[in-house]
Write a protein that holds these residues in place. Structure first.
Motif, PDB file in Angstrom:
ATOM      1  N   ALA A   8       0.831  -1.210   0.000  1.00 38.45           N
ATOM      2  CA  ALA A   8       0.000   0.000   0.000  1.00 38.45           C
ATOM      3  C   ALA A   8       0.865   1.259   0.000  1.00 38.45           C
ATOM      4  O   ALA A   8       0.588   2.223  -0.731  1.00 38.45           O
TER       5      ALA A   8
ATOM      6  N   TYR B 192       2.331   1.779  -3.472  1.00 42.38           N
ATOM      7  CA  TYR B 192       1.385   2.374  -4.415  1.00 42.38           C
ATOM      8  C   TYR B 192       1.163   3.856  -4.101  1.00 42.38           C
ATOM      9  O   TYR B 192       0.894   4.646  -5.018  1.00 42.38           O
TER      10      TYR B 192
ATOM     11  N   HIS C  53      -6.060  -0.655  -5.870  1.00 45.32           N
ATOM     12  CA  HIS C  53      -4.956   0.111  -6.453  1.00 45.32           C
ATOM     13  C   HIS C  53      -5.374   0.742  -7.776  1.00 45.32           C
ATOM     14  O   HIS C  53      -5.014   1.885  -8.077  1.00 45.32           O
TER      15      HIS C  53
END
Length: 558
Positions: free
Chosen positions: A418, A421, A449
């Protein structure tokens, strides 16, 4: 006291320049003679630029600075030419290795000019270099259609390494690298183009001036922030195709700026822009795109992209100005409005003023689907900026090379993914904000995402396309295993991933399918083909047709 008028400053300067030209002719005549040299000279080859003359004599090359005064450089004094030669030896070595040797005096002894011998008075200085094969200059390789991808990759690696390790500017009273100085430099390069009757029509100078002044104002804070953050460094400063050479397995860069700190201490992006510009000007757009892609993979300096179009314009104006200086004054007012050596540079400068609308392209596919190799080839074809998830995950800090060693399992926890991203969104925002079509190379197997990037596209009001890469499962397995056996290279897009067969199996079991809204913006790309097919425009026909349709409706870049 005499009543005779004192000579004016302009008269002094005119007299000094006439004397310098006489001196220059005498030196030139001497260095064309083999007897001037202290070694076998053979047939002497003379190469002239606007500020220097190089004589190829035997195993060596000798460079003499012309006694000229162009404002930005004044070599009319002997001591200035000596200091410049010494600086050239010192400053070029990081870029060119052992090409540069020393500075040799040229003496007048019993009425004869002698190089590095005799007891007469020194009348000039020559930079001595090892002679190299002129056919290997990038400019000659381009002219003979011999410049290849390996040349570009090595040049990108060399330039990135030089920039990463170059001395940083020590802040003080110097204006080097400031937005204010860049403004002066850009407008100074534009001024002779505006004045010259040969270029006024071709250059569309009013449009160029509006663009330059507007961009310099818009980017002023960005340029000064880059300077404060250490991106102004000791650079080459003159990286056009005549100053790079393929030397065995290396690319050497020579003839850097040595006469002006203001032109040498620059943002690293301004240095890179010179070579990108010259490749474009010579019709090698794909090589220019590849150079930029490889440099960004090696440095991660996506923040420099904001000013890259302005720097490309500036560098094109510099080369146009140099071409005009070499051509001499126009023969008659209003005449010679024909194409000249400056034309491709002015065309390129004018092209950079056009507004651009970027597109956000998301790669989607399992490990081994070929998306990394394919997206790299696509970026070269269309000039998109590719952000590689695998490479950026392994970059320990901004403006640093990636460490391609296998990462620990902790780098692939849900929390770490996470956070990664988050970083990719940040980078894509930067690149899109700079006006470049952005190609994000990640698996995007998780719907969450994908949704974040869809939201980014809406927020920035840019078109979004998902590129769905897929291949047969046996092909996927074969590819990930082959990649695991291959070497790790920061400039090879296909081998940065840590995913093996087990990761591939987990991806197949857990991937979120594309929903109907995502399918509406998806281009299907079957990669059950040899990898070299990705370099063909025909293979990308489904994407290009889709983008053409978006251009027709005003939702994608022209």
């Amino acid at each position: 006291m005499s009543d005779a008028p004192h000579p004016t400053h302009s008269q002094h300067r005119s007299n000094r320049l006439r004397a310098a030209r006489r001196h220059s002719r005498a030196i030139d005549a001497a260095l064309r003679r083999a007897a001037t040299y202290p070694h076998p000279a053979g047939r002497i080859v003379r190469i002239e630029t606007h500020i220097s003359v190089v004589y190829l004599a035997g195993r060596y090359a000798y460079k003499i600075m012309k006694p000229v005064d162009f404002g930005f450089v004044d070599f009319t004094g002997l001591d200035a030419r000596r200091r410049c030669g010494e600086a050239e030896i010192r400053l070029n070595r990081p870029f060119s290795g052992a090409i540069y040797l020393d500075v040799k005096p040229l003496s007048l002894d019993a009425g004869r000019c002698r190089l590095d011998r005799g007891n007469g008075s020194v009348i000039d200085y020559a930079v001595r270099m090892r002679r190299f094969d002129q056919r290997e200059l990038f400019s000659n390789r381009v002219a003979h259609d011999e410049l290849d991808d390996t040349d570009i990759d090595i040049a990108a690696r060399k330039l990135a390494k030089n920039h990463l390790h170059a001395q940083r500017l020590v802040h003080g009273s110097t204006r080097a690298g400031t937005a204010a100085l860049l403004r002066d430099q850009v407008l100074a390069a534009l001024a002779p183009v505006e004045r010259d009757p040969r270029t006024a029509e071709i250059a569309r100078t009013a449009q160029l001036r509006r663009y330059c002044e507007s961009e310099l104002e818009r980017l002023a804070a960005h340029l000064d922030a880059r300077r404060a953050n250490g991106f102004v460094r000791a650079c080459h400063g003159d990286l056009h195709l005549d100053n790079l050479i393929r030397h065995g397995s290396q690319v050497l860069m020579f003839d850097c700026i040595e006469f002006s700190d203001d032109l040498r201490w620059i943002d690293v992006t301004a240095d890179l822009a010179f070579l990108i510009m010259d490749l474009h000007a010579h019709g090698h757009a794909r090589h220019a795109n590849r150079l930029l892609a490889r440099y960004l993979e090696a440095t991660g300096d996506f923040g420099g992209l904001a000013a890259l179009p302005l720097y490309v314009t500036y560098r094109a104006l510099v080369r146009a100005m140099v071409a005009l200086l070499k051509a001499g004054p126009p023969h008659a007012k209003g005449s010679t409005l024909r194409a000249g050596p400056y034309t491709p540079y002015l065309d390129l400068a004018a092209h950079a003023t056009r507004a651009r609308t970027p597109t956000l392209l998301l790669c989607h596919g399992l490990s081994g689907s070929g998306k990394s190799v394919a997206s790299q080839a696509l970026a070269e074809q269309i000039g998109a900026i590719r952000i590689s998830s695998d490479i950026e995950r392994k970059r320990v800090r901004p403006f640093a090379p990636p460490d391609l060693q296998t990462l620990p399992a902790s780098a692939y926890t849900p929390e770490a993914i996470a956070a990664h991203y988050d970083r990719l969104v940040e980078l894509a925002t930067t690149v899109l904000g700079a006006g470049y079509t952005t190609l994000v190379d990640a698996t995007f197997l998780n719907a969450v995402h994908r949704a974040r990037f869809a939201a980014l596209a809406r927020r920035l009001d840019v078109p979004l396309l998902i590129l769905h890469f897929h291949a047969d499962s046996a092909v996927l397995v074969e590819r990930v295993n082959a990649r695991a056996r291959g070497p790790r290279d920061a400039l090879n897009a296909s081998n940065a991933s840590d995913a093996g067969e087990a990761v591939l199996a987990a991806q197949m079991a857990s991937a979120d399918p594309l929903d109907s809204a995502e399918r509406h913006v998806t281009v299907d790309l079957d990669t059950n083909v040899p990898m070299d097919a990705f370099a063909s425009t025909a293979w990308w026909a489904p994407l290009f047709e889709r983008m053409h349709g978006m251009r027709e409706t005003g939702t994608a870049p022209a």
